[in-house]
Design a protein around this motif. Structure first.
Motif, mmCIF file in Angstrom:
data_model
loop_
_atom_site.group_PDB
_atom_site.id
_atom_site.type_symbol
_atom_site.label_atom_id
_atom_site.label_comp_id
_atom_site.label_asym_id
_atom_site.label_seq_id
_atom_site.Cartn_x
_atom_site.Cartn_y
_atom_site.Cartn_z
ATOM 1 N N ASN A 18 0.821 -1.217 0.000
ATOM 2 C CA ASN A 18 0.000 0.000 0.000
ATOM 3 C C ASN A 18 0.857 1.270 0.000
ATOM 4 N N TRP A 57 -0.586 7.404 -2.105
ATOM 5 C CA TRP A 57 -1.730 8.132 -2.662
ATOM 6 C C TRP A 57 -2.561 7.297 -3.646
ATOM 7 N N PRO A 58 -1.971 6.622 -4.660
ATOM 8 C CA PRO A 58 -2.799 5.836 -5.585
ATOM 9 C C PRO A 58 -3.560 4.710 -4.881
ATOM 10 N N HIS A 59 -2.954 4.105 -3.875
ATOM 11 C CA HIS A 59 -3.630 3.030 -3.128
ATOM 12 C C HIS A 59 -4.823 3.608 -2.359
ATOM 13 N N GLN A 61 -6.420 6.346 -3.087
ATOM 14 C CA GLN A 61 -7.441 6.803 -4.036
ATOM 15 C C GLN A 61 -8.298 5.639 -4.540
ATOM 16 N N ARG A 62 -7.657 4.496 -4.792
ATOM 17 C CA ARG A 62 -8.432 3.308 -5.229
ATOM 18 C C ARG A 62 -9.415 2.903 -4.144
ATOM 19 N N TRP A 63 -8.948 2.892 -2.910
ATOM 20 C CA TRP A 63 -9.794 2.526 -1.761
ATOM 21 C C TRP A 63 -10.934 3.523 -1.629
ATOM 22 N N GLY A 65 -12.325 5.312 -3.823
ATOM 23 C CA GLY A 65 -13.282 5.263 -4.926
ATOM 24 C C GLY A 65 -14.319 4.159 -4.781
ATOM 25 N N GLN A 66 -14.167 3.301 -3.785
ATOM 26 C CA GLN A 66 -15.143 2.221 -3.603
ATOM 27 C C GLN A 66 -16.365 2.729 -2.834
ATOM 28 N N ARG A 69 -17.337 4.597 1.330
ATOM 29 C CA ARG A 69 -16.184 5.118 2.051
ATOM 30 C C ARG A 69 -16.573 6.375 2.836
ATOM 31 N N TRP A 78 -8.368 4.958 6.228
ATOM 32 C CA TRP A 78 -7.605 4.050 5.360
ATOM 33 C C TRP A 78 -6.337 3.575 6.072
#
Ligand code: SF4
Ligand code: SF4
Length: 229
Positions: A18, A57-59, A61-63, A65-66, A69, A78
């Protein structure tokens, strides 16, 4: 019992999935008031968890976007989720810089990596500059073999011009400490756009660790959280 370097390596591997890294660790002395480990006994050791640059940050952001949240404090949620899962896998107790009562994260960080505060309060790292953070810590009831701490050079001692004290439009950082209200008023006001979209001008003025500087969208996210925009 002493936890092996293998276990420390496994923890580091799990965190890297992550974008997080180990930020050193140490053993508590017998005369210290150590926080509790997972079983409730005083912890014998701690490993700090954090980031260099904006790697998580990308990890995150993926989380984010679900569906479902949280709107409030999503980065904190997170971090707790990710570090909590790693803690469960290795029998540690996860704690967070946002826990109440506050735990002495800055002192732990200074002890673990030999860092000192910059004039902005953020710890100065010899490689990452001001672009790093601590997201949690793992408390163990056994001793650990932490990554070796080296005496870190404190770049602020050699920085003559100190541009980090000259770029804020309201001189929020001074010898008197941080003028929190003046900073907030500026960030929220009509002339605060550069801070809102690109982050703190003082922090960005530091010439060190620029390879790790957070991208503008990450800085804008943190600024929005700080100023409750
Ligand atoms: S500008 Fe200089 S004094 Fe300020 S944080 Fe960077 S190295 Fe330290
Ligand atoms: S965020 Fe803007 S107003 Fe606040 S200290 Fe930084 S430069 Fe100054």
């Amino acid at each position: 019992m002493t936890l092996s370097r293998d276990l420390v390596g496994e923890v580091a591997n799990a965190l890297s999935a992550n974008g997080l890294i180990l930020r050193g660790g140490f053993g508590f002395g017998d005369d210290e008031m150590a926080p509790a480990a997972s079983s409730g006994v005083p912890a014998k050791s701690v490993l700090l968890v954090g980031q260099a640059g904006a790697a998580p940050w990308p990890h995150f952001q993926r989380w984010l976007g679900q569906p479902g949240r949280p709107v409030a404090n999503p980065l904190d949620t997170w971090s707790r989720e990710v570090i909590g899962a790693v803690a469960r896998s290795c029998g540690a107790r996860a704690v967070s810089p946002s826990d109440r009562p506050y735990l002495p994260f800055q002192q732990w960080a200074m002890r673990a990596e030999g860092l000192k505060p910059s004039p902005l309060g953020v710890l100065m790292h010899p490689q990452y500059g001001l672009w790093h953070a601590y997201r949690g810590a793992l408390l163990f009831e056994d001793e650990i073999s932490p990554p070796e701490a080296h005496e870190a050079i404190h770049l602020c001692d050699t920085c003559v011009d100190k541009p980090c004290l000259k770029s804020c439009p309201v001189d929020a950082y001074s010898g008197q400490g941080f003028a929190h209200e003046a900073c907030l008023d500026h960030v929220r006001g009509p002339r605060g756009e550069p801070c809102r979209t690109g982050g703190c001008l003082d922090r960005n003025a530091c010439p060190y660790g620029t390879d790790y500087r957070y991208p503008p969208e990450v800085q804008a996210f943190h600024m929005a959280a700080f100023a409750r925009l």
